[in-house]
Design a protein around this motif. Structure first.
Motif, short mmCIF file in Angstrom:
data_model
loop_
_atom_site.label_atom_id
_atom_site.label_comp_id
_atom_site.label_asym_id
_atom_site.label_seq_id
_atom_site.Cartn_x
_atom_site.Cartn_y
_atom_site.Cartn_z
N SER A 75 0.99 -1.14 -0.03
CA SER A 75 -0.08 -0.01 -0.05
C SER A 75 0.84 1.36 0.06
N VAL A 76 1.96 1.13 0.81
CA VAL A 76 2.87 2.49 0.55
C VAL A 76 3.44 2.63 -0.54
N ALA A 77 3.79 1.81 -1.16
CA ALA A 77 4.59 1.72 -2.67
C ALA A 77 3.39 2.19 -3.67
N ALA A 78 2.28 1.56 -3.56
CA ALA A 78 1.10 2.10 -4.41
C ALA A 78 0.77 3.63 -4.18
N GLY A 79 0.54 4.02 -2.91
CA GLY A 79 0.25 5.36 -2.78
C GLY A 79 1.26 6.25 -3.25
N LEU A 80 2.67 5.71 -3.31
CA LEU A 80 3.50 6.93 -3.75
C LEU A 80 3.87 6.73 -5.42
N SER A 81 3.45 5.68 -6.07
CA SER A 81 3.91 5.57 -7.30
C SER A 81 2.70 6.23 -8.04
N ASP A 82 3.08 6.44 -9.39
CA ASP A 82 2.15 7.07 -10.30
C ASP A 82 0.86 6.21 -10.96
N GLY A 83 0.97 5.08 -10.44
CA GLY A 83 -0.30 4.41 -10.70
C GLY A 83 -0.12 3.59 -12.14
N GLY A 84 0.79 3.64 -12.81
CA GLY A 84 0.80 3.13 -14.24
C GLY A 84 1.01 1.63 -14.29
N THR A 85 1.63 1.01 -13.34
CA THR A 85 1.89 -0.35 -13.26
C THR A 85 1.52 -0.99 -11.93
N ASP A 86 0.79 -0.34 -11.28
CA ASP A 86 0.27 -0.75 -9.81
C ASP A 86 0.01 -2.36 -10.08
N TRP A 87 -0.90 -2.52 -11.01
CA TRP A 87 -1.66 -3.73 -11.31
C TRP A 87 -0.46 -4.96 -11.15
N LEU A 88 0.53 -4.61 -11.69
CA LEU A 88 1.66 -5.73 -12.27
C LEU A 88 2.35 -5.88 -10.76
N TRP A 89 2.47 -4.84 -9.99
CA TRP A 89 3.06 -5.02 -8.71
C TRP A 89 2.11 -5.80 -7.76
N PHE A 90 0.78 -5.34 -7.99
CA PHE A 90 -0.24 -6.26 -6.99
C PHE A 90 -0.08 -7.62 -7.27
N LEU A 91 0.09 -8.01 -8.59
CA LEU A 91 -0.17 -9.36 -9.08
C LEU A 91 1.15 -10.05 -8.49
N VAL A 92 2.25 -9.43 -8.59
CA VAL A 92 3.48 -9.95 -7.95
C VAL A 92 3.32 -10.36 -6.42
N ALA A 93 2.96 -9.16 -5.60
CA ALA A 93 2.70 -9.27 -4.18
C ALA A 93 1.77 -10.28 -3.92
N ALA A 94 0.65 -10.41 -4.66
CA ALA A 94 -0.58 -11.39 -4.45
C ALA A 94 -0.04 -12.77 -4.76
N ALA A 95 0.65 -12.94 -5.73
CA ALA A 95 1.08 -14.23 -5.85
C ALA A 95 2.34 -14.68 -4.78
N GLY A 96 2.91 -13.75 -4.22
CA GLY A 96 4.03 -14.28 -3.15
C GLY A 96 3.18 -14.48 -1.94
N TYR A 97 1.96 -14.00 -1.66
CA TYR A 97 1.21 -14.08 -0.39
C TYR A 97 0.48 -15.50 -0.69
N LEU A 98 0.22 -15.80 -1.89
CA LEU A 98 -0.55 -16.98 -2.27
C LEU A 98 0.39 -18.18 -1.98
N MET A 99 1.64 -18.03 -2.32
CA MET A 99 2.61 -19.16 -2.24
C MET A 99 2.88 -19.24 -0.71
N LEU A 100 2.87 -18.49 0.10
CA LEU A 100 3.00 -18.62 1.48
C LEU A 100 1.68 -19.26 2.12
N LEU A 101 0.60 -19.02 1.65
CA LEU A 101 -0.52 -19.77 2.32
C LEU A 101 -0.44 -21.30 1.75
N LEU A 102 -0.06 -21.47 0.37
CA LEU A 102 0.09 -22.68 0.06
C LEU A 102 1.12 -23.36 0.82
N ALA A 103 2.43 -22.77 0.95
CA ALA A 103 3.34 -23.43 1.92
C ALA A 103 2.85 -23.76 3.25
#
Length: 798
Positions: free
Chosen positions: A157-185
């Motif tokens: 959220s801190v990163a998304a709040g400071l960025s210009d919003g152009g590629t927020d969806w990509l970084w959300f996808l990466v962060a969400a994938a990391g969280y899902l990996m943690l849940l699966l582990a």
């Protein structure tokens, strides 16, 4: 085979690192992520070793925290530490200095900021390590991966709040994938503790079991569906401008039409670094018809919004660039001498500026590319990524030459100009206005005041031009500059514009380039060190007029030279004449009673003899009056108790406490609770399950708030999200005023009966009943726990 605990540790490390990737667009180069990954791996390894010993959970967390501090000490403060690892007072002082430097650099740079700043690097790496420690503690040490998503969300959220919003969806996808990996582990780790998992009926012809991963497969499917919903659904929702901190606007939106807005950007990006550049690289090459190139200022943008901390452009509408000549500048009358000049400007291949540098005021621009026009500042801004890199363009502009007499005889400014360009925040120190009045004492008119201010800064005030001085931030920055008298163009222009506004003169700050160096071929070379800022003051009949308060920079305008109506130089030390220092001719009442009069029987008469209590023994005693007074107050206070409690609670929540960084979170949350309780008093019941941003939108919608009150509610909500999610929360100025504006908006939208009920019988006073009930429950539980053993036994037998 890898154990479940090791797999979970790796999952926590990977999830943190993938969420940290959202910070990559904020800083260039992105090499810091490699160092952060290595330090995060060491931190996770310490945790894995401590759990293998095994240590108790608190000791494991403590060991990781100690190692984290030692790692940060080795990287950022090894010279101030014992053996380069063990931090002491000097090392922590170094950390404090770097954090302060990082905060200043964040305020000074736009995105992407340079990684050369050790302060920003400490914030990035230290923040990732803190989040990594939280994720590892929750997911691995305490075996609860789901809550570990909260610190990961905070980091994203801190990163998304400071960025210009152009590629927020990509970084959300990466962060969400990391969280899902943690849940699966975690899921695989839990399943492994149950032994063999049966996946249902056989699938093969031979009746072989389908494997032991059916629940894992199901969890994976659920995660993928949830992730897809999170990515697809927002595409159908209305867009939301601004991020968590809303520090950088969305740029020049709009598309090809004539509408759209531009929002606050940071045009002072690396201005100080440009002035201190070792290599004065050429930015622009200019060829002009102007006779005196010393007046060739190339203006990029005007800063007209002053919040007490810095100047920035207001959010203003933009349109298509006019096909023909531009409209005449605001306030310029036909009587003022002017000539039209043509200027050709070529930008360097490496210079990518979103705003177009050009002389002011422009009357026509010929340029290729996607550019939009902002009428208020008469500036051009690139659309959809357009910038000046390698461009050559022609500008026809007006060389305006007002006389001192025309400026001195200027009439009052239009009401909208005076309203918008003389506004000052309440946080501005009083010394700014007081000094402005002292410096301009005896001035005959606003023009004379402006000249006196310029001369004080540039000549007589004892100021020194120094590009090594930090830009500074906070409401006290201008006051410190006026005291230290050292700075560069940013300090001088900001201070003069603020002081002019305090005198009622409309003012703004222009950012661009001072006149460059003439070349043998007749062109003018504008380099990095020519970056400049200067104040523009408004005079009716002339319009926005340049002044030059910075010593040894640019050129002093001819209309401010000593042929003005009053060429005398003010004495900066001259005190204000607002208050008379002459003694009063009549003594005060307390001083008119001499010792001789006090010795007489009658003494000195009281100013209000009627207010004195009787002193004889015939009347009622003093305590009788006191008891009757207390009883009367109690009778009056009983029906007014809810109102009095709300006023007291409001005063405590919005009081002066919590202004520093140490307790900024407590203060901000108290302000937020006051805002939600105020809305509750007007009938909007709080919903604790909603996020601050959603709750703010609900208050705005149900309260039918106007634009001003709605903006105040959203600012408070943004501040709450900042303290909840930011690694290092910082105080937000003006929250108290925002709550007052929101309350006024709620009252304006409500009926008279609703306003009276909110005042006399506020609904939020039910919190007193809840608090009393909770207190009574705790008292009863404590009393039951303290009963003797024989009492409990007898109670059970009975």
């Amino acid at each position: 085979m890898m154990s479940g605990r090791v797999r979970l540790t790796l999952g926590a490390w990977a999830a943190t690192l993938m969420a940290a990737c959202a910070l990559l667009p904020l800083v260039k180069p992105a090499t810091w992520i490699v160092q952060a990954a290595f330090l995060l791996a060491l931190q996770s390894g310490v945790g894995a070793a401590a759990r293998r010993v095994p240590l108790a959970r608190p000791l494991t967390v403590a060991a990781q925290a100690v190692v984290t501090v030692m790692l940060l000490t080795f990287v950022f403060a090894r010279e101030q530490a014992l053996a380069g690892l063990i931090p002491g007072p000097q090392a922590f002082d170094r950390f404090a200095l770097l954090l302060q430097q990082g905060g200043d650099d964040i305020a000074r740079y736009a995105i992407p900021a340079p990684l050369e700043s050790d302060g920003i690097r400490l914030m990035l790496i230290g923040g990732v390590l803190v989040i990594g420690l939280l994720v590892d503690t929750l997911a691995v040490t305490f075996r609860s991966a789901a809550p570990a998503g909260l610190p990961l969300l905070a980091l994203y959220s801190v990163a998304a709040g400071l960025s210009d919003g152009g590629t927020d969806w990509l970084w959300f996808l990466v962060a969400a994938a990391g969280y899902l990996m943690l849940l699966l582990a975690e899921g695989r780790d839990r399943l492994s503790q149950w032994g063999r998992v049966f996946g249902g009926a056989p699938r093969g012809a031979g009746g072989e079991p389908g494997g032991a991963v059916a629940p894992v497969r199901t969890g994976r499917r659920i995660g993928v569906v949830a992730l897809g919903i999170a990515l697809v659904v927002p595409l159908g929702l209305p867009a939301m401008n601004g991020g968590l901190l809303d520090s950088v606007g969305a740029g020049a939106g709009g598309g090809p039409g004539g509408g759209g807005t531009i929002s606050a950007v940071n045009p002072l990006v690396s201005l100080r670094d440009s002035l201190n550049a070792d290599d004065d690289q050429q930015v622009l090459s200019v060829k002009t018809e102007m006779e005196d190139v010393s007046d060739l200022y190339l203006r990029i943008v005007s800063l007209d919004d002053f919040d007490g901390t810095t100047w920035k452009p207001s959010r203003r509408s933009i349109t298509a660039v006019p096909d023909g000549p531009f409209p005449a500048p605001v306030g310029l009358s036909p009587d003022v001498k002017r000539t039209e000049v043509d200027t050709t400007i070529s930008a360097a291949d490496w210079y990518a500026q979103d705003w177009l540098p050009m002389p002011y005021p422009p009357s026509d621009v010929r340029i290729s590319g996607n550019w939009r026009y902002e009428p208020q500042g008469m500036t051009l801004v690139g659309d959809h990524g357009q910038n000046t890199r390698g461009l050559t363009y022609q500008v026809r502009s007006l060389d305006v030459r007002p006389s001192a007499e025309q400026l001195a005889s200027a009439g009052p400014p239009p009401a909208d100009v005076e309203r918008d360009f003389t506004e000052l925040p309440d946080s501005l120190p009083s010394v700014v206005g007081r000094t402005a009045r002292q410096v301009t004492a005896g001035a005959a008119d606003p023009y004379d005041q402006a000249v006196k201010l310029q001369d004080w800064f540039a000549v007589t005030g004892g100021f020194e031009y120094d590009t090594q001085v930090q830009v500074g931030s906070g409401s006290q920055a201008i006051a410190r500059f006026l005291k230290d008298k050292q700075g560069f163009c940013v300090h001088f222009s900001f201070a003069m514009a603020a002081m002019a506004r305090s005198l009622g003169i409309p003012a703004r700050v222009a950012v661009g380039f001072a006149p460059g160096s003439p070349q043998a071929d007749g062109s003018v070379s504008v380099g990095l060190r020519d970056a400049h800022a200067w104040p523009e003051l408004y005079f009716e009949g002339v319009g926005w007029t340049r002044f030059e308060p910075t010593p040894n920079r640019g050129s002093i305008p001819s209309y401010t030279l000593p042929d003005s109506p009053d060429g005398s130089v003010p004495d900066p030390a001259r005190p204000s004449q607002a208050a008379s220092t002459a003694p009063s001719a009549t003594p005060s009442a307390s001083e008119s009673c001499t010792p001789e009069q006090k010795k007489l029987d009658g003494g000195c008469a009281s100013e209000s003899p009627q207010a004195a209590l009787p002193t004889d023994d015939d009347g009622p005693k003093w305590y009788a009056f006191l008891l009757w007074a207390l009883a009367g107050l109690a009778v009056l206070a009983l029906p007014l108790a809810p109102m009095l409690w709300r006023q007291r609670t409001r005063a405590v929540r919005l009081g002066a406490h919590g202004r520093n960084e140490a307790d900024v979170a407590l203060r901000t949350l108290a302000v937020w609770q006051e805002l939600t309780d105020t809305a509750w008093d007007f009938g909007i019941v709080p919903d604790e399950s909603q996020t601050p941003r959603t709750a703010a939108a609900r208050i705005v919608r149900l309260g039918d708030l106007d634009a001003t009150a709605a903006a105040s509610v959203h600012r408070v909500a943004n501040a709450v999200e900042q303290v909840l999610y930011a690694p290092h929360p910082r105080p937000a100025a003006g929250l108290t005023d925002d709550v007052h504006r929101a309350a006024a908006g709620l009252g304006a939208a409500a009926g008279r009966a609703a306003r009276l009920r909110a005042l006399l019988v506020p609904r939020s006073t039910v919190r007193v009943v809840w608090a009393a009930s909770a207190w009574w429950t705790r008292v009863r539980e404590r009393a039951v726990a303290m009963r003797p053993t024989w009492w409990k036994a007898s109670g059970q037998q009975g």
